[in-house]
Design a protein around this motif. Structure first.
Motif, short mmCIF file in Angstrom:
data_model
loop_
_atom_site.label_atom_id
_atom_site.label_comp_id
_atom_site.label_asym_id
_atom_site.label_seq_id
_atom_site.Cartn_x
_atom_site.Cartn_y
_atom_site.Cartn_z
N SER A 57 27.73 84.16 51.13
CA SER A 57 27.68 83.90 52.58
C SER A 57 28.09 85.12 53.40
CB SER A 57 28.56 82.69 52.94
OG SER A 57 28.16 81.55 52.23
N ALA A 58 27.39 86.22 53.20
CA ALA A 58 27.70 87.45 53.92
C ALA A 58 27.44 87.34 55.42
CB ALA A 58 26.88 88.61 53.35
N GLU A 59 26.79 86.26 55.83
CA GLU A 59 26.54 86.06 57.25
C GLU A 59 27.72 85.41 57.97
OE1 GLU A 59 24.89 82.38 55.14
OE2 GLU A 59 25.07 84.54 54.78
N LYS A 60 28.83 85.17 57.25
CA LYS A 60 30.03 84.61 57.85
C LYS A 60 31.06 85.72 58.06
CE LYS A 60 29.60 80.02 55.69
NZ LYS A 60 30.28 79.04 54.81
N ILE A 61 31.62 85.77 59.26
CA ILE A 61 32.62 86.79 59.59
C ILE A 61 33.78 86.77 58.60
CG2 ILE A 61 34.44 87.32 61.26
CD1 ILE A 61 32.41 86.65 63.47
N GLU A 62 34.28 85.59 58.29
CA GLU A 62 35.45 85.48 57.43
C GLU A 62 35.17 85.95 56.02
OE1 GLU A 62 33.83 81.16 57.84
OE2 GLU A 62 33.81 83.06 58.95
N ASN A 63 33.93 85.79 55.55
CA ASN A 63 33.60 86.24 54.20
C ASN A 63 33.52 87.76 54.11
OD1 ASN A 63 33.00 83.41 54.26
ND2 ASN A 63 31.87 83.67 52.36
N LYS A 64 33.21 88.40 55.20
CA LYS A 64 33.18 89.86 55.22
C LYS A 64 34.59 90.45 55.23
CE LYS A 64 28.87 91.58 55.62
NZ LYS A 64 28.44 92.27 56.84
N ALA A 65 35.47 89.85 56.00
CA ALA A 65 36.79 90.47 56.25
C ALA A 65 37.91 89.94 55.36
CB ALA A 65 37.17 90.28 57.72
N TYR A 66 37.84 88.65 54.99
CA TYR A 66 38.94 88.00 54.26
C TYR A 66 38.33 87.22 53.10
CZ TYR A 66 40.13 88.75 59.16
OH TYR A 66 40.24 89.28 60.42
N TYR A 67 37.73 87.95 52.19
CA TYR A 67 36.86 87.31 51.20
C TYR A 67 37.58 86.30 50.34
CZ TYR A 67 32.84 86.94 48.06
OH TYR A 67 31.76 86.47 47.34
N PHE A 68 38.76 86.64 49.86
CA PHE A 68 39.51 85.70 49.02
C PHE A 68 39.81 84.40 49.76
CE2 PHE A 68 43.87 84.11 48.22
CZ PHE A 68 43.60 83.44 47.03
N THR A 69 40.41 84.50 50.93
CA THR A 69 40.79 83.31 51.68
C THR A 69 39.56 82.50 52.08
OG1 THR A 69 42.71 84.51 52.51
CG2 THR A 69 42.15 82.45 53.62
N ALA A 70 38.50 83.17 52.44
CA ALA A 70 37.27 82.47 52.82
C ALA A 70 36.70 81.67 51.67
CB ALA A 70 36.23 83.47 53.33
N LEU A 71 36.85 82.19 50.44
CA LEU A 71 36.28 81.49 49.29
C LEU A 71 37.12 80.29 48.84
CD1 LEU A 71 34.76 84.16 46.88
CD2 LEU A 71 33.70 82.92 48.78
N LEU A 72 38.34 80.17 49.34
CA LEU A 72 39.17 79.04 48.93
C LEU A 72 38.50 77.71 49.28
CD1 LEU A 72 42.74 80.26 49.95
CD2 LEU A 72 41.73 80.20 47.66
N ARG A 73 37.72 77.70 50.35
CA ARG A 73 37.06 76.46 50.75
C ARG A 73 35.64 76.35 50.18
NH1 ARG A 73 36.82 73.87 56.90
NH2 ARG A 73 36.00 71.84 56.25
N GLU A 74 35.11 77.43 49.67
CA GLU A 74 33.74 77.41 49.16
C GLU A 74 33.61 76.62 47.86
OE1 GLU A 74 30.91 78.71 50.33
OE2 GLU A 74 31.56 80.02 51.97
N PHE A 75 34.72 76.47 47.12
CA PHE A 75 34.67 75.83 45.81
C PHE A 75 35.56 74.58 45.83
CE2 PHE A 75 33.77 80.30 45.27
CZ PHE A 75 32.56 80.24 44.59
N GLY A 76 34.97 73.45 45.55
CA GLY A 76 35.64 72.16 45.68
C GLY A 76 36.92 72.04 44.88
N GLU A 77 36.91 72.52 43.63
CA GLU A 77 38.11 72.40 42.79
C GLU A 77 39.28 73.20 43.38
OE1 GLU A 77 36.99 71.75 38.21
OE2 GLU A 77 36.37 73.69 39.00
N VAL A 78 38.99 74.38 43.89
CA VAL A 78 40.04 75.21 44.47
C VAL A 78 40.54 74.57 45.77
CG1 VAL A 78 40.62 77.46 45.42
CG2 VAL A 78 39.11 77.30 43.43
N ASP A 79 39.62 74.12 46.60
CA ASP A 79 39.99 73.48 47.86
C ASP A 79 40.86 72.25 47.60
OD1 ASP A 79 39.77 73.22 50.75
OD2 ASP A 79 38.53 71.47 50.34
N SER A 80 40.53 71.50 46.58
CA SER A 80 41.31 70.31 46.24
C SER A 80 42.73 70.67 45.83
CB SER A 80 40.62 69.54 45.11
OG SER A 80 41.37 68.40 44.74
#
Length: 436
Positions: A57-80
């Motif tokens: 999701s390179a079209e999201k500001i947060e994924n460009k600048a804060y990649y680790f934190t942005a991905l915490l919500r991208e994956f259901g198991e991690v978000d849970s």
């Protein structure tokens, strides 16, 4: 060259020792015990930067600048895991409550940010959630480490997790301070806040409305990072500072045809892999491309026609003048196609760079992630004085980026110089939210 030998692997991580050992052949292998080999193999995933990795999701500001934190919500198991952790859950609810309660401008800004205590508390909580092989570890080994975005950190496991979280959190705080509290950015003439923060408009309308929008967005999923991340997005938006995602995803927009052509290119048919054109924004507000931009692009077109390289990379964002609607790279691409009839499949735009340092860094990222042979030289073209500046730019790169994203080769003439992209270019710059 040593630099090119290590261009795909971070040699300071443990598994690089494995790579070096294997490269020395069987003699050295015999000196390693079975237990040591097992340990080194288990650490292997903490070293490898993968050239073929593309940001999610390179079209999201947060994924460009804060990649680790942005991905915490991208994956259901991690978000849970995050949502069920009592410490992180409590922090998220408290941050939302504090945002609701803020009444003054200073209170609103502080409520949007992480406190130093919250950064430390979250780091400890995240580290306690980490276990080898669990969803957070898989996030690190399958995405964060292969991406190369945080390769400057030498720690492993939970300690690595702490470092990258702290970088993201401090980066979000920085963006909030610049675009809500008028902190001076690195380049205030082009990147500063768009409001006078002591004006009635900002105090009574802009900042309270941002506060309300952030709270409304976050209330359905108030995890520990939600308020600051939503604040960054809202503040960049209201300040017209979303340039980091202009034209993204490039692979399916402006660069689609060129990226398709890369895999079909016979690189041995050309002396160089690409011609990088450094942008030169106009100073007049109603001018789309400067005379310098035309001259540099025209020179690259002539080099392309002489089969010096199969691709032209035009680099430059929406920079000059302040709040210009024109993108340097996009306008140079139009000029190359309309005036010089260069095929679109030969032109790659790099539309985000705001400085000469990031012209090189962003072009190097494109070359690494899209299959260019980085052991083969590319060339850069600009004005005589600009390339003179580039020859001494290493110290500025170290000061502003923390690393040098290229290795310079020969100066071929007044307006052309060789360079090699380096893997370090993939590292995120957290204090440049417009072009991280």
């Amino acid at each position: 060259m040593v630099v090119r030998k290590r261009s795909f692997i971070n040699s300071d991580r443990p598994s690089c020792a494995v790579t070096a050992i294997f490269k020395r052949g069987g003699q050295t292998m015999k000196k390693i015990g079975i237990c040591c080999l097992g340990l080194l193999f288990s650490l292997c995933s903490y070293a490898q930067v993968q050239r073929e990795y593309h940001l999610i999701s390179a079209e999201k500001i947060e994924n460009k600048a804060y990649y680790f934190t942005a991905l915490l919500r991208e994956f259901g198991e991690v978000d849970s895991m995050i949502c069920h952790d009592p410490v992180l859950k409590k922090m998220g609810l408290k941050k939302l409550e504090r945002l609701h309660e803020a009444k003054t401008s200073q209170e609103r800004v502080e409520a949007m940010k992480f406190s130093a205590e919250e950064i430390t508390e979250a780091a400890k909580a995240l580290a306690s959630l980490y276990k080898p092989g669990n969803p957070i570890d898989r996030l690190l080994t399958r995405h964060i480490i292969p991406s190369g975005c945080y390769q400057q950190y030498k720690e492993n496991g939970a300690e690595f997790l702490k470092k990258i979280w702290e970088q993201d959190a401090e980066g979000m705080n920085y963006a909030i301070e610049v675009y809500a509290a008028a902190r001076k950015p690195h380049y205030p003439q082009i990147d500063s806040i768009g409001f006078y923060i002591h004006s009635r408009r900002f105090i009574e309308e802009i900042l309270p409305a941002c506060q309300q929008n952030i709270a409304f967005e976050v209330k359905t999923h108030p995890v520990f990072y939600s308020v600051p991340m939503a604040a960054v997005k809202a503040l960049l938006d209201v300040n017209d500072r979303r340039q980091s995602i202009d034209y993204e995803p490039l692979c399916s927009t402006e660069n689609r045809m060129a990226y398709t052509q890369v895999s079909q290119t016979e690189w041995n048919n050309y002396p160089y892999t690409a011609i990088l054109v450094l942008g030169a924004g106009p100073e007049e507000p109603n001018v789309s491309i400067s005379p310098e931009g035309k001259l540099r692009s025209a020179y690259a077109a002539m080099m392309y026609r002489q089969h010096q390289a199969p691709f032209i990379i035009v680099s430059g964002g929406r920079v000059h003048p302040y709040h210009t609607p024109y993108n340097e790279a996009f306008e140079m691409k139009k000029y190359l196609m309309d005036v010089w009839q260069i095929p679109e499949s030969a032109i790659i735009i790099e539309p985000h760079a705001r400085h000469t340092t990031t012209n090189f860094r962003n072009a190097a990222r494109i070359m690494f992630r899209n299959g260019f042979p980085v052991e083969k030289a590319a060339v850069v073209t600009s004005s005589f004085s600009h390339l003179n500046f580039v020859e001494g730019m290493d110290s500025r790169c170290l000061r502003e980026l923390g690393y040098v994203p290229y290795r310079l080769g020969k100066r071929l003439n007044e307006r052309m110089m060789e360079f090699f992209p380096l893997q370090e270019s993939l590292i995120i710059q957290p204090t440049e939210p417009i072009d991280p």
